[in-house]
Design an enzyme around this catalytic site. Sequence first.
Site, PDB file in Angstrom:
ATOM      1  N   ALA A 123      12.628 -37.172 -55.163  1.00  0.00           N
ATOM      2  CA  ALA A 123      13.534 -37.468 -54.496  1.00  0.00           C
ATOM      3  C   ALA A 123      14.788 -38.070 -54.898  1.00  0.00           C
ATOM      4  CB  ALA A 123      12.817 -38.207 -53.268  1.00  0.00           C
ATOM      5  N   ASN A 130      16.700 -35.826 -57.357  1.00  0.00           N
ATOM      6  CA  ASN A 130      17.420 -34.640 -56.385  1.00  0.00           C
ATOM      7  C   ASN A 130      18.718 -35.315 -55.770  1.00  0.00           C
ATOM      8  OD1 ASN A 130      15.034 -33.349 -56.793  1.00  0.00           O
ATOM      9  ND2 ASN A 130      14.218 -33.612 -54.980  1.00  0.00           N
ATOM     10  N   ARG A 141      -0.292 -37.377 -59.790  1.00  0.00           N
ATOM     11  CA  ARG A 141       0.595 -38.638 -60.296  1.00  0.00           C
ATOM     12  C   ARG A 141       0.105 -39.812 -60.568  1.00  0.00           C
ATOM     13  NH1 ARG A 141       4.649 -38.636 -55.133  1.00  0.00           N
ATOM     14  NH2 ARG A 141       6.315 -39.252 -56.983  1.00  0.00           N
ATOM     15  N   ASN A 166      11.269 -41.640 -46.575  1.00  0.00           N
ATOM     16  CA  ASN A 166      10.678 -40.665 -47.259  1.00  0.00           C
ATOM     17  C   ASN A 166       9.025 -40.822 -47.084  1.00  0.00           C
ATOM     18  OD1 ASN A 166      11.085 -38.233 -48.592  1.00  0.00           O
ATOM     19  ND2 ASN A 166      12.609 -38.980 -49.675  1.00  0.00           N
ATOM     20  N   LYS A 175      17.786 -38.184 -38.816  1.00  0.00           N
ATOM     21  CA  LYS A 175      17.842 -37.003 -39.267  1.00  0.00           C
ATOM     22  C   LYS A 175      16.924 -36.188 -37.896  1.00  0.00           C
ATOM     23  CE  LYS A 175      16.419 -37.899 -43.042  1.00  0.00           C
ATOM     24  NZ  LYS A 175      15.712 -38.190 -44.561  1.00  0.00           N
ATOM     25  N   GLY A 189      16.362 -32.537 -38.195  1.00  0.00           N
ATOM     26  CA  GLY A 189      16.080 -31.147 -38.659  1.00  0.00           C
ATOM     27  C   GLY A 189      17.380 -30.364 -38.511  1.00  0.00           C
ATOM     28  N   ASP A 236      16.759 -35.056 -49.290  1.00  0.00           N
ATOM     29  CA  ASP A 236      17.418 -35.440 -50.392  1.00  0.00           C
ATOM     30  C   ASP A 236      18.971 -34.845 -50.435  1.00  0.00           C
ATOM     31  OD1 ASP A 236      15.030 -36.596 -51.042  1.00  0.00           O
ATOM     32  OD2 ASP A 236      14.329 -34.709 -52.417  1.00  0.00           O
TER      33      ASP A 236
END
Length: 316
Positions: free
Chosen positions: A34, A37, A105, A165, A224, A226, A257
């Site tokens: 993220a 980016n 990860r 996020n 946000k 979408g 991002d």
Amino acid sequence: MDVITIGETMVLFTPETSGKMRYAKQFSMKFGGAESNVAIGLSRLGHDAGWISKVGNDEFGKAMTAFISGEGVDVSQVIVSADAATGVYFKEPRRADDVRVYYYRKGSAASTLTKEDLDEEYIAKAKYLHITGITPALSDSCAETIYEAIAIAKRHNVKIVFDPNLRKKLWSEEKARNTLLEIASKADIILPGVSEGKFMFGESDPVKLGSLFLEHGASTVVLKLGAEGAIYFTKDEQRTVPGFPVKQVVDPVGAGDGFAAGFISGLLDGLELNKAVKRANAVGAFVTMVNGDVEGLPERDEIESLINNSDEDVSR
């Protein structure tokens, strides 16, 4: 430096065919994270961006650092770990509307970041510090690193941009909620999605969420929505900015991002908030049309062309 980001970038493997990954025989290798980016998105729009992270002393880490540097991002603060490997994840495009992501990860090099890895002078020179809720989820030391970066930014009047996020797979819901709320209280600008707002406050109404985030400490909130666009809130203003229609979404991962990069770019250019959000919507739309986290990030002339012809479909 215009913007500094802090976080993990991983090697991304994607099957060459759609459907269940168990049947895949060939994979493409790219890079995704993220924060990097956002840094790459800003670089493509003509801004100076720096990325703070840690990678393994392995071929993946070397390739990743070279790639991000090649995109114009400053990687002078990237540390090479002798003990931990670079993280890996897989993206599984089962169908156009069903893209799944699997992370490998745990114990990665980036998860070993500590507050001692930060250079206060480097952060102090930035105009904006961009952070996400992913980095503090990686480990306790990463969380301490983010809090220290916030403290440094505040000492030097560097504006803090926070994108929650949310990644539920990385930590418990209680720890995630408490941490995200604490960071949100320290941020100047917050870029949440409605689902993240609901997770943090238990409220799904966009207008109520905007008020809650403002009351919690932010001076600017961009919620946000979408494809519908976004709503921004300040103590004096609330406005909905429509999104850009996309005929076919190829890969939605990374759109948020791109949105962050577009919005911060608008702020750096001194745009009014509604125009900065419009740029954010445009960049986010571009990202969805290309497979990969950064491959669809546009350059400035592409965004200006889209915005100047905003009555046309993005996929024209």
